[in-house]
Design an enzyme around this catalytic site. Structure first.
Site, PDB file in Angstrom:
ATOM      1  NE  ARG A  38      30.156  57.710  34.818  1.00 59.76           N
ATOM      2  CZ  ARG A  38      30.981  56.498  34.884  1.00 59.76           C
ATOM      3  NH1 ARG A  38      32.089  56.278  35.568  1.00 59.76           N
ATOM      4  NH2 ARG A  38      30.908  55.568  33.805  1.00 59.76           N
ATOM      5  NE  ARG A  72      29.444  51.324  29.773  1.00 59.86           N
ATOM      6  CZ  ARG A  72      29.595  52.198  30.537  1.00 59.86           C
ATOM      7  NH1 ARG A  72      28.761  53.242  30.724  1.00 59.86           N
ATOM      8  NH2 ARG A  72      30.464  52.258  31.488  1.00 59.86           N
ATOM      9  NE  ARG A 126      35.055  46.148  29.843  1.00 54.35           N
ATOM     10  CZ  ARG A 126      35.209  47.392  30.438  1.00 54.35           C
ATOM     11  NH1 ARG A 126      36.457  47.544  30.835  1.00 54.35           N
ATOM     12  NH2 ARG A 126      34.329  48.031  30.631  1.00 54.35           N
ATOM     13  CE  LYS A 142      35.282  47.690  36.213  1.00 47.60           C
ATOM     14  NZ  LYS A 142      33.829  47.966  36.138  1.00 47.60           N
ATOM     15  NE  ARG A 183      32.032  56.948  30.336  1.00 47.92           N
ATOM     16  CZ  ARG A 183      32.561  55.924  30.922  1.00 47.92           C
ATOM     17  NH1 ARG A 183      33.378  56.113  32.025  1.00 47.92           N
ATOM     18  NH2 ARG A 183      32.642  54.685  30.663  1.00 47.92           N
TER      19      ARG A 183
HETATM   20  P1  ADP Z   1      33.310  51.254  37.156  1.00 45.28           P
HETATM   21  O1  ADP Z   1      34.911  51.852  37.080  1.00 45.28           O
HETATM   22  O2  ADP Z   1      33.284  50.071  37.918  1.00 45.28           O
HETATM   23  O3  ADP Z   1      32.727  51.418  35.958  1.00 45.28           O
HETATM   24  P2  ADP Z   1      33.196  53.791  38.666  1.00 45.28           P
HETATM   25  O4  ADP Z   1      33.913  53.779  39.748  1.00 45.28           O
HETATM   26  O5  ADP Z   1      33.497  54.650  37.409  1.00 45.28           O
HETATM   27  O6  ADP Z   1      32.706  52.553  38.418  1.00 45.28           O
HETATM   28  O7  ADP Z   1      31.841  54.367  39.187  1.00 45.28           O
HETATM   29  C1  ADP Z   1      30.606  54.587  38.345  1.00 45.28           C
HETATM   30  C2  ADP Z   1      29.658  55.747  39.076  1.00 45.28           C
HETATM   31  O8  ADP Z   1      29.262  55.285  40.282  1.00 45.28           O
HETATM   32  C3  ADP Z   1      30.385  57.053  39.424  1.00 45.28           C
HETATM   33  O9  ADP Z   1      29.594  58.089  39.102  1.00 45.28           O
HETATM   34  C4  ADP Z   1      30.950  56.687  40.790  1.00 45.28           C
HETATM   35  O10 ADP Z   1      31.021  58.080  41.456  1.00 45.28           O
HETATM   36  C5  ADP Z   1      29.782  55.989  41.320  1.00 45.28           C
HETATM   37  N1  ADP Z   1      30.272  55.168  42.392  1.00 45.28           N
HETATM   38  C6  ADP Z   1      31.252  54.632  42.831  1.00 45.28           C
HETATM   39  N2  ADP Z   1      31.164  53.746  43.880  1.00 45.28           N
HETATM   40  C7  ADP Z   1      29.776  54.201  44.411  1.00 45.28           C
HETATM   41  C8  ADP Z   1      29.382  53.798  45.712  1.00 45.28           C
HETATM   42  N3  ADP Z   1      29.883  53.058  46.559  1.00 45.28           N
HETATM   43  N4  ADP Z   1      28.000  54.265  45.862  1.00 45.28           N
HETATM   44  C9  ADP Z   1      27.603  55.190  45.037  1.00 45.28           C
HETATM   45  N5  ADP Z   1      28.007  55.575  43.933  1.00 45.28           N
HETATM   46  C10 ADP Z   1      29.198  54.925  43.779  1.00 45.28           C
HETATM   47  P1  AMP Z   2      34.764  51.541  31.199  1.00 44.84           P
HETATM   48  O1  AMP Z   2      35.485  53.100  31.091  1.00 44.84           O
HETATM   49  O2  AMP Z   2      35.658  50.700  31.826  1.00 44.84           O
HETATM   50  O3  AMP Z   2      33.376  51.492  31.499  1.00 44.84           O
HETATM   51  O4  AMP Z   2      34.888  51.477  29.468  1.00 44.84           O
HETATM   52  C1  AMP Z   2      34.320  52.260  28.702  1.00 44.84           C
HETATM   53  C2  AMP Z   2      34.307  51.342  27.314  1.00 44.84           C
HETATM   54  O5  AMP Z   2      35.525  51.284  26.753  1.00 44.84           O
HETATM   55  C3  AMP Z   2      33.752  50.127  27.109  1.00 44.84           C
HETATM   56  O6  AMP Z   2      32.220  49.983  27.096  1.00 44.84           O
HETATM   57  C4  AMP Z   2      34.369  49.502  26.203  1.00 44.84           C
HETATM   58  O7  AMP Z   2      33.816  49.842  24.680  1.00 44.84           O
HETATM   59  C5  AMP Z   2      35.671  50.094  26.158  1.00 44.84           C
HETATM   60  N1  AMP Z   2      36.575  49.205  26.974  1.00 44.84           N
HETATM   61  C6  AMP Z   2      37.334  49.620  28.073  1.00 44.84           C
HETATM   62  N2  AMP Z   2      37.874  48.564  28.742  1.00 44.84           N
HETATM   63  C7  AMP Z   2      37.988  47.604  27.561  1.00 44.84           C
HETATM   64  C8  AMP Z   2      38.611  46.165  27.558  1.00 44.84           C
HETATM   65  N3  AMP Z   2      39.353  45.641  28.495  1.00 44.84           N
HETATM   66  N4  AMP Z   2      38.295  45.471  26.455  1.00 44.84           N
HETATM   67  C9  AMP Z   2      37.598  46.186  25.323  1.00 44.84           C
HETATM   68  N5  AMP Z   2      37.040  47.272  25.633  1.00 44.84           N
HETATM   69  C10 AMP Z   2      37.110  47.997  26.640  1.00 44.84           C
END
Ligand code: ADP
Ligand code: AMP
Length: 211
Positions: free
Chosen positions: A122, A166, A83, A8, A155
Site C-alpha cells: 500500500r 499488528r 478490537r 474493511k 504508512r
Molecule cells: P483494512 O481496513 O481491513 O485494514 P484496507 O481496506 O485499508 O484494509 O486495505 C488494505 C490494503 O489492501 C489497501 O491498500 C487496499 O487498497 C488493499 N485491498 C483492499 N481490498 C483488496 C482486495 N480485495 N484485493 C487486493 N487488495 C485489496
Molecule cells: P487501522 O487503520 O485500523 O489499521 O489502525 C491503525 C492503528 O490504529 C492500529 O494498529 C492501532 O494502533 C490503532 N487503532 C485503530 N483502531 C483501534 C481500536 N479500535 N483500538 C485500539 N487501537 C486502534
C-alpha cells in the site's frame, strides 16, 4: 471486523457511500489526531507506530464523540472497532444508552500472507489521501500521485515488521471477539474477503442483504 489489510476500510467506504451513512474508522480518527498533534494524538502515536492497540478509554471516547454527530442518526458503519472485549462492552453500553442495536457484525476473513502482501504494497498520497497498490494499481508515473502530483508513501505501520506485530495483536485481542460475537445474539456475517475489490464488494452486498 477482520485482520489488518482485510479490506474493511475499502469496502466500508463503498458501503457507506451506497447507503448514504457515515463510516467511522477508529484508525482514521486516531491518524487525524496524530496529524493535528493534539495531546490525544501524541499519546496514540506511541502505540500506533509499534502496531499495538491504543488504550480502550481513548478509542471509546472517540467513538462516543463520533456517534453524537447528527449525521449518524440514520445509521453508521464502524470500521476497525471494537478490537477488544472492553471496547465491545463499552460499545454495547453506548448503544443501549441511545436505544440502538447493531444490525450485524461483518467479519472479513483473509489469510495472513494476503494481509501482509496488501499492507506492504500500500502507498498513500500524503497530499490527497489517494491509495495505491504497488502490485495492481500503481500511479501512472512512478512515485507521483495521479490526482494531485504528491509523492505516495508507505504508512509507517505498514512496514513488514510492524505488520507482524499488528497481526499478532489481532490474533490475541480481536480474534476472540469475533468468536464472542458469534455466540451473541448479534448477527455475525462471515465473508471470504479474497478476490478483487469488486468481487469482495459483491459478497458484502449479498451478505448484508443489499440487492
Ligand atoms: P483494512 O481496513 O481491513 O485494514 P484496507 O481496506 O485499508 O484494509 O486495505 C488494505 C490494503 O489492501 C489497501 O491498500 C487496499 O487498497 C488493499 N485491498 C483492499 N481490498 C483488496 C482486495 N480485495 N484485493 C487486493 N487488495 C485489496
Ligand atoms: P487501522 O487503520 O485500523 O489499521 O489502525 C491503525 C492503528 O490504529 C492500529 O494498529 C492501532 O494502533 C490503532 N487503532 C485503530 N483502531 C483501534 C481500536 N479500535 N483500538 C485500539 N487501537 C486502534
Amino acid at each position: 471486523m477482520g485482520p489488518p489489510g482485510a479490506g474493511k476500510g475499502t469496502q466500508g467506504d463503498r458501503l457507506a457511500e451506497r447507503c448514504r451513512i457515515p463510516k467511522y474508522a477508529t484508525g482514521d480518527l486516531l491518524r487525524d489526531a496524530v496529524r493535528l498533534d493534539s495531546p490525544l494524538g501524541r499519546e496514540a502515536r506511541r502505540y500506533m507506530d509499534s502496531g499495538e492497540l491504543v488504550p480502550d478509554d481513548v478509542v471509546l471516547g472517540l467513538v462516543c464523540e463520533a456517534l453524537e454527530s447528527p449525521v449518524a442518526r440514520k445509521g453508521f458503519i464502524l470500521d476497525g472497532f471494537p478490537r477488544t472485549q472492553v471496547q465491545a462492552v463499552g460499545l454495547q453500553a453506548l448503544l443501549e444508552e441511545k436505544g440502538l442495536e447493531l444490525d450485524a457484525v461483518v467479519f472479513f476473513d483473509v489469510p495472513e500472507e494476503e494481509s501482509v502482501r496488501r499492507l506492504t504494497g500500500r502507498r498513500v498520497c500524503p497530499g490527497c489521501g489517494a491509495v495505491y497498490r504497488v502490485q495492481t494499481n500503481a500511479p501512472a508515473a512512478a512515485d507521483t500521485c495521479d490526482k494531485c502530483g504528491g509523492r505516495p508513501e508507505m504508512r509507517e505501520d505498514d512496514r513488514e515488521e510492524i505488520v507482524s506485530s499488528r497481526l499478532r495483536v489481532y490474533r490475541e485481542s480481536t480474534q476472540p471477539l469475533v468468536e464472542w460475537y458469534g455466540r451473541s445474539s448479534t448477527s455475525l456475517l462471515e465473508l471470504a474477503a479474497v478476490g478483487s475489490v469488486d468481487e469482495v464488494y459483491d459478497k458484502l452486498l449479498s451478505a448484508v442483504g443489499c440487492s
